[in-house]
Design a protein around this motif. Sequence first.
Motif, short mmCIF file in Angstrom:
data_model
loop_
_atom_site.label_atom_id
_atom_site.label_comp_id
_atom_site.label_asym_id
_atom_site.label_seq_id
_atom_site.Cartn_x
_atom_site.Cartn_y
_atom_site.Cartn_z
N THR A 1 0.85 -1.18 0.00
CA THR A 1 0.00 0.00 0.00
C THR A 1 0.90 1.24 0.00
O THR A 1 1.92 1.26 0.68
N GLU A 2 0.49 2.23 -0.77
CA GLU A 2 1.21 3.50 -0.83
C GLU A 2 0.65 4.52 0.16
O GLU A 2 1.14 5.64 0.23
N GLU A 3 -0.36 4.13 0.91
CA GLU A 3 -1.02 5.05 1.84
C GLU A 3 -0.04 5.55 2.90
O GLU A 3 0.86 4.82 3.32
N THR A 4 -0.25 6.78 3.33
CA THR A 4 0.54 7.36 4.41
C THR A 4 -0.31 7.62 5.65
O THR A 4 0.22 7.75 6.74
N ASP A 5 -1.60 7.66 5.47
CA ASP A 5 -2.53 7.91 6.57
C ASP A 5 -2.80 6.60 7.32
O ASP A 5 -3.16 5.59 6.70
N ASN A 6 -2.62 6.62 8.63
CA ASN A 6 -2.83 5.39 9.42
C ASN A 6 -4.22 4.81 9.24
O ASN A 6 -4.38 3.59 9.18
N GLY A 7 -5.23 5.65 9.13
CA GLY A 7 -6.59 5.16 8.94
C GLY A 7 -6.72 4.36 7.65
O GLY A 7 -7.38 3.30 7.63
N LEU A 8 -6.08 4.83 6.59
CA LEU A 8 -6.15 4.12 5.31
C LEU A 8 -5.29 2.85 5.32
O LEU A 8 -5.65 1.84 4.71
N ILE A 9 -4.18 2.90 6.05
CA ILE A 9 -3.36 1.69 6.20
C ILE A 9 -4.14 0.64 6.98
O ILE A 9 -4.16 -0.55 6.61
N LEU A 10 -4.83 1.07 8.02
CA LEU A 10 -5.64 0.14 8.81
C LEU A 10 -6.79 -0.44 7.98
O LEU A 10 -7.15 -1.61 8.15
N GLN A 11 -7.34 0.37 7.09
CA GLN A 11 -8.39 -0.15 6.20
C GLN A 11 -7.81 -1.23 5.28
O GLN A 11 -8.46 -2.25 5.05
N ALA A 12 -6.59 -1.01 4.79
CA ALA A 12 -5.94 -2.02 3.95
C ALA A 12 -5.70 -3.30 4.76
O ALA A 12 -5.89 -4.41 4.25
N LEU A 13 -5.32 -3.13 6.03
CA LEU A 13 -5.13 -4.30 6.90
C LEU A 13 -6.44 -5.04 7.09
O LEU A 13 -6.49 -6.28 6.97
N LEU A 14 -7.50 -4.32 7.36
CA LEU A 14 -8.82 -4.94 7.53
C LEU A 14 -9.24 -5.67 6.25
O LEU A 14 -9.73 -6.80 6.31
N ASP A 15 -9.02 -5.04 5.11
CA ASP A 15 -9.35 -5.68 3.83
C ASP A 15 -8.60 -7.00 3.68
O ASP A 15 -9.16 -7.99 3.21
N GLU A 16 -7.32 -7.01 4.07
CA GLU A 16 -6.52 -8.23 3.95
C GLU A 16 -6.99 -9.32 4.92
O GLU A 16 -7.01 -10.50 4.57
N MET A 17 -7.38 -8.92 6.12
CA MET A 17 -7.90 -9.92 7.07
C MET A 17 -9.19 -10.52 6.56
O MET A 17 -9.42 -11.73 6.67
N GLN A 18 -10.05 -9.68 5.97
CA GLN A 18 -11.30 -10.19 5.41
C GLN A 18 -11.02 -11.12 4.24
O GLN A 18 -11.68 -12.15 4.09
N LEU A 19 -10.04 -10.78 3.43
CA LEU A 19 -9.66 -11.65 2.31
C LEU A 19 -9.16 -13.00 2.83
O LEU A 19 -9.58 -14.05 2.34
N LEU A 20 -8.28 -12.96 3.83
CA LEU A 20 -7.77 -14.21 4.40
C LEU A 20 -8.90 -15.05 5.00
O LEU A 20 -8.89 -16.28 4.88
N GLU A 21 -9.83 -14.38 5.63
CA GLU A 21 -10.96 -15.09 6.23
C GLU A 21 -11.75 -15.86 5.18
O GLU A 21 -12.28 -16.93 5.45
#
Length: 182
Positions: free
Chosen positions: A41-61
Amino acid sequence: MTTQTAVEQTLHWVDKVIIGENFCPFARKERDSHRIRAVATEETDNGLILQALLDEMQLLENQSNIETTLLIITNGVKDFFDYLDLVDLANRLLKQEQYEGVFQLATFHPDYMFADAPADATSHYTNRSPFPMLHIIREESLELALETFPNPENIPVRNIKHAEKLGKAFFQQLLGSHDQTK
């Protein structure tokens, strides 16, 4: 720096350090089976990085064919202490989204430092990576792997000893020698 280049550099590091030097005795099987997802992710905002993390956890799930994900942060949290703040937020997100006990995070950063080690300790290289990263691990898979591995509590001790044997120059060359504690 493209996200593809960041993924390639990170996977090269996984192959050379994590697998090649056996810092994680469970990684080779997953890498050989193409079950490690690396996404940047190229995001610099923690909120957007956390959204990318959540997206990845949902994908793994929802994708049992993916064992683990490396979320590579190419532009954000370059400062290690800012990264630690992000890690705290990420662990809170895990709990908030009821992923605690389902996933856990392993943490890697180019300037990683263990609190109980001197700044110039070679042991830091066991968690130093080309980019800041959040590694999402399936708890159930980790527990199963640890059950079949003799003395898993010795892995960190072995890794520190091995890192010291390899020496800082080995890691600095692999990581592009940006290290501030040379």
